[in-house]
Design an enzyme around this catalytic site. Structure first.
Site, PDB file in Angstrom:
ATOM      1  N   GLY A   1     -10.285 -20.695  55.440  1.00 28.12           N
ATOM      2  CA  GLY A   1      -9.817 -22.067  55.505  1.00 28.12           C
ATOM      3  C   GLY A   1     -10.947 -22.991  55.888  1.00 28.12           C
TER       4      GLY A   1
ATOM      5  CD  GLN B   1     -14.211 -26.229  59.774  1.00 27.20           C
ATOM      6  OE1 GLN B   1     -13.216 -26.040  59.084  1.00 27.20           O
ATOM      7  NE2 GLN B   1     -14.935 -25.235  60.269  1.00 27.20           N
TER       8      GLN B   1
ATOM      9  CB  CYS C   1     -14.372 -21.435  63.801  1.00 26.07           C
ATOM     10  SG  CYS C   1     -14.342 -23.120  63.169  1.00 26.07           S
ATOM     11  CG  LEU C   2     -16.456 -21.029  57.956  1.00 24.36           C
ATOM     12  CD1 LEU C   2     -16.179 -21.687  56.611  1.00 24.36           C
ATOM     13  CD2 LEU C   2     -17.273 -19.758  57.777  1.00 24.36           C
TER      14      LEU C   2
ATOM     15  CG  HIS D   1      -8.537 -21.849  62.995  1.00 19.15           C
ATOM     16  ND1 HIS D   1      -9.265 -21.045  63.855  1.00 19.15           N
ATOM     17  CD2 HIS D   1      -9.468 -22.590  62.333  1.00 19.15           C
ATOM     18  CE1 HIS D   1     -10.551 -21.310  63.727  1.00 19.15           C
ATOM     19  NE2 HIS D   1     -10.711 -22.236  62.800  1.00 19.15           N
ATOM     20  CD  GLU D   2      -8.926 -23.850  58.696  1.00 16.18           C
ATOM     21  OE1 GLU D   2      -9.648 -24.864  58.811  1.00 16.18           O
ATOM     22  OE2 GLU D   2      -9.370 -22.693  58.824  1.00 16.18           O
TER      23      GLU D   2
ATOM     24  CG  HIS E   1     -11.041 -27.423  62.433  1.00 20.02           C
ATOM     25  ND1 HIS E   1     -12.236 -27.394  63.118  1.00 20.02           N
ATOM     26  CD2 HIS E   1     -10.851 -26.161  61.977  1.00 20.02           C
ATOM     27  CE1 HIS E   1     -12.737 -26.162  63.080  1.00 20.02           C
ATOM     28  NE2 HIS E   1     -11.914 -25.385  62.404  1.00 20.02           N
TER      29      HIS E   1
HETATM   30 NI    NI Z   1     -12.387 -23.365  62.032  1.00 18.23          NI
END
Ligand code: NI
Length: 176
Positions: free
Chosen positions: A46, A51, A99-100, A141-142, A145
């Site tokens: 995701g 991000q 997480c990226l 999670h997404e 953000h």
């Molecule tokens: Ni993330």
């Protein structure tokens, strides 16, 4: 389109509350295309618009033939705009997340097991789904953000947070 740079924890935009989308025209399509390219390049499950440096309430997610998560049921490719989440039942599960924007780290995070999510797709058509398990975790999670929250803020005990290569054998990998 383009693979964009992913912001890392500490960059101010990741701590801000993103703005609702009001225009479903070409700029939104271009944003989503860049998010797709970036997520797939990094084998993420995701990605949220902040991000890649865009403070709008847009997330994407997908789990299909992902070499990082071969044991998990697929999640259909979804673009979710202006999401609204409703936890169902109040029951929570703990699972390991990455997480990226927090590269190389993993943490044990509680999430609601069952979730209803609503919002719009990239064309402005409504989405209304009830999901559970990993799918529910990815969405929570997404969408965090979009409210300036990264998964380490959800870790209950910082002893359950560390470097992925040091945690091998102690965890089941979860979303990126
Ligand atoms: Ni993330």
């Amino acid at each position: 389109m383009a693979i964009r740079r992913v912001l890392k924890m500490g960059e101010p935009l990741l701590r801000e509350v993103a703005a609702p989308v009001t225009d479903f025209g070409a700029p939104l399509a271009a944003l989503v295309a860049d998010m797709d390219d970036t997520m797939r390049d990094l084998h993420g499950a995701g990605l949220a618009a902040p991000q890649i440096g865009v403070g709008l309430r847009v997330v994407i997610f997908e789990l299909r033939d992902n070499p990082r998560y071969p044991q998990l049921a697929p999640i259909p490719y979804t673009v979710l705009v202006n999401p609204l989440l409703t936890a169902l039942g109040g029951e929570q599960d703990e699972g390991w997340e990455g997480c990226l924007s927090v590269p190389g780290m993993r943490g044990l995070v509680p999430r609601f097991r069952r979730l209803r999510y609503r919002g719009l797709d990239a064309d402005g058509a409504p989405i209304d789904r009830t999901v559970e398990g990993f799918h529910a975790r990815v969405v929570q999670h997404e969408v965090d953000h979009l409210d300036g929250i990264l998964f380490p803020q959800r870790v209950r005990d910082l002893r359950d947070f560390g470097f992925e290569d040091a945690l091998v054998g102690q965890m089941t990998p979860m979303p990126d």
